[in-house]
Each structure stands twice: as C-alpha cells, then as structure tokens.
Design a protein around this motif. Structure first.
Motif, PDB file in Angstrom:
ATOM      1  N   ILE A  79       0.834  -1.204   0.000  1.00 37.67           N
ATOM      2  CA  ILE A  79       0.000   0.000   0.000  1.00 37.67           C
ATOM      3  C   ILE A  79       0.866   1.250   0.000  1.00 37.67           C
ATOM      4  N   GLU A  80       1.885   1.251   0.809  1.00 41.49           N
ATOM      5  CA  GLU A  80       2.776   2.417   0.854  1.00 41.49           C
ATOM      6  C   GLU A  80       3.482   2.618  -0.485  1.00 41.49           C
ATOM      7  N   HIS A  81       3.794   1.530  -1.167  1.00 47.17           N
ATOM      8  CA  HIS A  81       4.483   1.632  -2.456  1.00 47.17           C
ATOM      9  C   HIS A  81       3.572   2.221  -3.535  1.00 47.17           C
ATOM     10  N   VAL A  82       2.319   1.797  -3.558  1.00 43.94           N
ATOM     11  CA  VAL A  82       1.418   2.250  -4.629  1.00 43.94           C
ATOM     12  C   VAL A  82       0.736   3.567  -4.284  1.00 43.94           C
ATOM     13  N   GLY A  83       0.736   3.929  -3.007  1.00 46.44           N
ATOM     14  CA  GLY A  83       0.168   5.214  -2.611  1.00 46.44           C
ATOM     15  C   GLY A  83      -0.965   5.095  -1.618  1.00 46.44           C
ATOM     16  N   ALA A  84      -0.694   5.429  -0.386  1.00 49.83           N
ATOM     17  CA  ALA A  84      -1.702   5.390   0.679  1.00 49.83           C
ATOM     18  C   ALA A  84      -2.381   6.761   0.811  1.00 49.83           C
ATOM     19  N   PRO A  85      -3.656   6.756   1.201  1.00 45.92           N
ATOM     20  CA  PRO A  85      -4.486   5.583   1.479  1.00 45.92           C
ATOM     21  C   PRO A  85      -4.993   4.940   0.195  1.00 45.92           C
ATOM     22  N   ALA A  86      -5.245   3.645   0.274  1.00 47.97           N
ATOM     23  CA  ALA A  86      -5.697   2.882  -0.892  1.00 47.97           C
ATOM     24  C   ALA A  86      -6.989   2.154  -0.563  1.00 47.97           C
ATOM     25  N   HIS A  87      -7.741   1.845  -1.597  1.00 47.32           N
ATOM     26  CA  HIS A  87      -8.826   0.885  -1.467  1.00 47.32           C
ATOM     27  C   HIS A  87      -8.187  -0.498  -1.425  1.00 47.32           C
ATOM     28  N   VAL A  88      -8.723  -1.377  -0.600  1.00 53.58           N
ATOM     29  CA  VAL A  88      -8.163  -2.722  -0.468  1.00 53.58           C
ATOM     30  C   VAL A  88      -9.296  -3.735  -0.544  1.00 53.58           C
ATOM     31  N   PHE A  89      -9.078  -4.774  -1.340  1.00 51.36           N
ATOM     32  CA  PHE A  89     -10.000  -5.910  -1.371  1.00 51.36           C
ATOM     33  C   PHE A  89      -9.230  -7.163  -1.012  1.00 51.36           C
ATOM     34  N   GLY A  90      -9.777  -7.949  -0.086  1.00 52.09           N
ATOM     35  CA  GLY A  90      -9.142  -9.198   0.310  1.00 52.09           C
ATOM     36  C   GLY A  90     -10.119 -10.352   0.262  1.00 52.09           C
ATOM     37  N   TRP A  91      -9.665 -11.448  -0.344  1.00 52.15           N
ATOM     38  CA  TRP A  91     -10.498 -12.655  -0.433  1.00 52.15           C
ATOM     39  C   TRP A  91      -9.940 -13.727   0.505  1.00 52.15           C
ATOM     40  N   SER A  92     -10.833 -14.343   1.268  1.00 47.36           N
ATOM     41  CA  SER A  92     -10.501 -15.455   2.152  1.00 47.36           C
ATOM     42  C   SER A  92      -9.392 -15.050   3.131  1.00 47.36           C
ATOM     43  N   SER A  93      -8.283 -15.786   3.206  1.00 45.10           N
ATOM     44  CA  SER A  93      -7.232 -15.404   4.150  1.00 45.10           C
ATOM     45  C   SER A  93      -6.599 -14.073   3.769  1.00 45.10           C
ATOM     46  N   GLY A  94      -6.706 -13.675   2.498  1.00 45.54           N
ATOM     47  CA  GLY A  94      -6.291 -12.321   2.114  1.00 45.54           C
ATOM     48  C   GLY A  94      -7.178 -11.273   2.755  1.00 45.54           C
ATOM     49  N   GLY A  95      -8.455 -11.602   2.954  1.00 48.28           N
ATOM     50  CA  GLY A  95      -9.342 -10.708   3.695  1.00 48.28           C
ATOM     51  C   GLY A  95      -8.938 -10.595   5.145  1.00 48.28           C
ATOM     52  N   ASN A  96      -8.523 -11.727   5.740  1.00 44.87           N
ATOM     53  CA  ASN A  96      -8.017 -11.671   7.114  1.00 44.87           C
ATOM     54  C   ASN A  96      -6.785 -10.782   7.215  1.00 44.87           C
ATOM     55  N   THR A  97      -5.887 -10.905   6.234  1.00 47.55           N
ATOM     56  CA  THR A  97      -4.684 -10.075   6.222  1.00 47.55           C
ATOM     57  C   THR A  97      -5.051  -8.598   6.182  1.00 47.55           C
ATOM     58  N   ALA A  98      -6.001  -8.256   5.320  1.00 46.79           N
ATOM     59  CA  ALA A  98      -6.423  -6.861   5.187  1.00 46.79           C
ATOM     60  C   ALA A  98      -7.117  -6.366   6.449  1.00 46.79           C
ATOM     61  N   LEU A  99      -7.974  -7.187   7.036  1.00 51.14           N
ATOM     62  CA  LEU A  99      -8.661  -6.787   8.268  1.00 51.14           C
ATOM     63  C   LEU A  99      -7.660  -6.554   9.399  1.00 51.14           C
ATOM     64  N   ALA A 100      -6.671  -7.434   9.510  1.00 47.99           N
ATOM     65  CA  ALA A 100      -5.688  -7.283  10.578  1.00 47.99           C
ATOM     66  C   ALA A 100      -4.869  -6.008  10.399  1.00 47.99           C
ATOM     67  N   LEU A 101      -4.480  -5.706   9.163  1.00 46.26           N
ATOM     68  CA  LEU A 101      -3.735  -4.466   8.932  1.00 46.26           C
ATOM     69  C   LEU A 101      -4.616  -3.258   9.204  1.00 46.26           C
ATOM     70  N   ALA A 102      -5.883  -3.338   8.827  1.00 41.15           N
ATOM     71  CA  ALA A 102      -6.802  -2.230   9.079  1.00 41.15           C
ATOM     72  C   ALA A 102      -6.947  -1.955  10.573  1.00 41.15           C
ATOM     73  N   ALA A 103      -6.897  -3.026  11.375  1.00 43.18           N
ATOM     74  CA  ALA A 103      -6.982  -2.847  12.825  1.00 43.18           C
ATOM     75  C   ALA A 103      -5.734  -2.174  13.378  1.00 43.18           C
ATOM     76  N   GLN A 104      -4.598  -2.373  12.705  1.00 35.51           N
ATOM     77  CA  GLN A 104      -3.331  -1.838  13.198  1.00 35.51           C
ATOM     78  C   GLN A 104      -3.000  -0.470  12.608  1.00 35.51           C
ATOM     79  N   ARG A 105      -3.292  -0.303  11.312  1.00 28.70           N
ATOM     80  CA  ARG A 105      -2.889   0.927  10.628  1.00 28.70           C
ATOM     81  C   ARG A 105      -4.020   1.443   9.736  1.00 28.70           C
ATOM     82  N   PRO A 106      -5.073   1.947  10.339  1.00 30.44           N
ATOM     83  CA  PRO A 106      -6.239   2.392   9.557  1.00 30.44           C
ATOM     84  C   PRO A 106      -5.929   3.536   8.600  1.00 30.44           C
ATOM     85  N   GLU A 107      -4.851   4.268   8.835  1.00 28.39           N
ATOM     86  CA  GLU A 107      -4.525   5.404   7.972  1.00 28.39           C
ATOM     87  C   GLU A 107      -4.130   4.971   6.569  1.00 28.39           C
ATOM     88  N   LEU A 108      -3.863   3.681   6.379  1.00 30.82           N
ATOM     89  CA  LEU A 108      -3.479   3.190   5.060  1.00 30.82           C
ATOM     90  C   LEU A 108      -4.676   2.933   4.152  1.00 30.82           C
TER      91      LEU A 108
END
Length: 269
Positions: A79-108
């Motif tokens: 996200i930082e490489h492509v430009g934050a803040p970004a829209h993020v879509f996560g499927w299955s365990s990728g969704g878990n990854t996105a949710l966990a990052l959102a809990a830690q760094r919502p500014e992204l």
C-alpha cells in the motif's frame, strides 16, 4: 509486472488502469493470476488495480510462511508503495490479512472490502472443518500433497447443495492451486499468529475512519456467514452484501457479478 522490495523478499505485482489505487489480496493457494478477468473488470470501474503475489506464492519466491504477521507487514509495504491511502479488497485469508492491517494501521485505507474471510475461524470451528483439516494433514504425512490440498479446498469451497467449487474449477485453475501446495499446507499448520487471526481483537476494527463491506457467497456453506455475524455484532456500520449464485470461489464462478460487487464495496461511503 513490477516488484516491491520487502524484508527478505521481493513481491511481484501486476497493475491495470488509472485512478485511486485498489490493492487485491489473494487467499491461501491463489496468486495474482487467479483473479483472471476481474483485474480488467475492476480497472474498467476507474481504479488503478494492483494485484500482487503474496510472499511464497506465484512469482514472489520465498519459503512458506506460517506467521501471518509477515503477510500483514507485506501488505502495508504494498500500500505504501502504490500510494496510501488505498482501497483494499481481500479474499478469504487475504481478507483476514487486510482486516488485521486495518486494525493496526487504519490510515493506510480509503476503503476495505472482503469476501468471506475466515476471521477467528478456529473459535468458530465445526466438526466437519476439523475433519477436513485432519484428512488434509494425514494425506500430507503420507506424501500425497495434491490430495491434501484437494481435501482442504473441497471443504473451503463447499456449497449449500453438498457440492464444492473446487471440483468445478477448470483444470488450469486447479493446477494453479496445486502449484502452491507447499505454502498452502504450511499455512494450515497450527501457529499462534496464523491465518485465522485469532491474535487480533475484533474490537480494534470498531473505530475506523473508512467504510467496510463484507461480501458473502449466496451458495457458500453457513460457516462463513456465522463468522461474519460475530464480527458484525461487534463492529458497527459494516455493509454486507450476498452475491447470488456463487460460493467461496466467486471470482471464478461468476467473474462479472464478483467484480460488480467489489466495485460497489469500493464506492460505498
């Protein structure tokens, strides 16, 4: 194709379109190419779509990773490489990854859309889930990695009618999942910071400055809906949508409906 340097690896990604960045985070067994035509469909919605191979998958060469804190940090780097803040879509365990990052760094995040993430899935474990995992590990122990992967995916893609989405995939799509077998089976090993994100409190998602859309397949097994209901009760304001006629592998089962649902999630305010 381009790369993003991260600690101990390089993440390979593809991009299409122009506009605000929309980062796609694939699930266990998949890779950037698994999105198929959906990348172009999403880009046609007016976004710069970035689809990357997670560490250990596809072209992002790395030994299998069991500790999902690594994948969370990798997503932050993307996200930082492509430009934050970004829209993020996560499927299955990728969704878990996105949710966990959102809990830690919502500014992204500009927005977050997920499809059937197995959030705190061990707490919601069912006998058939545990049986499927046991059969997968037994097959792995006997050196039958393809059978092990198939056991897992047939359960994860189970449908209400008793069939499953895995057996309905094209041969090429199944071979792609088999090709990531070593990483899939590593991720199924018990780990205190594993893919189910049991270590991240759901309450951390409650106070967030961006919209969250949670997509469910209309034909998926009830397990995903029960996990969603537990999060929905703790996190106010989640937008929920069911995609009719599909299961857990929605991007393969109905690519057009899948992309349309993701775009509605990205556009939600």
């Amino acid at each position: 194709m381009a790369t993003i340097p991260v600690d101990g690896a390089e993440l390979v990604f593809d991009e299409r379109g122009t506009g605000e960045p929309l980062v796609l985070v694939h699930g266990t067994g998949a890779q950037a190419s698994s999105w198929g035509r959906s990348v172009d469909d999403l880009a046609a919605g007016g976004y710069r779509v970035v689809a990357y191979d997670r560490r250990g998958y596809g072209r992002s060469a790395h030994p299998p990773v069991r500790d999902y804190r690594v994948h969370i940090a990798d997503l932050a780097a993307v996200i930082e490489h492509v430009g934050a803040p970004a829209h993020v879509f996560g499927w299955s365990s990728g969704g878990n990854t996105a949710l966990a990052l959102a809990a830690q760094r919502p500014e992204l995040f500009r927005s977050l859309t997920v499809l059937e993430p197995p959030w705190h899935g061990l707490r919601g474990a069912t006998p058939d889930m545990l049986a499927a995992l046991g059969k997968a590990k037994f097959a792995q122990a006997r050196g039958r990695r393809r059978d092990a992967v198939a056991q897992f995916f047939r359960w994860a893609s189970g449908l209400r009618d008793g069939a499953n989405g895995f057996d309905r995939l094209t041969d090429a799509a199944r071979e792609e999942l088999y090709g990531n077998a070593a990483t899939v089976l590593a991720e199924l090993d018990p780990h205190p910071f594993g893919l189910m994100m049991e270590h991240v409190p759901t309450a951390r998602l409650a106070d967030r400055p961006f919209p969250v859309t949670w997509l469910l397949g209309g034909e998926s097994r009830d397990w995903y809906g029960r996990l969603h209901a537990r999060v929905e009760s703790a996190v106010p304001g989640i937008r929920t949508e069911r995609i009719a006629g599909v299961g857990h592998l929605a991007h393969d089962e109905d690519p057009a409906a899948f992309a349309a649902a993701v775009l509605r999630g990205v556009a939600a305010r």
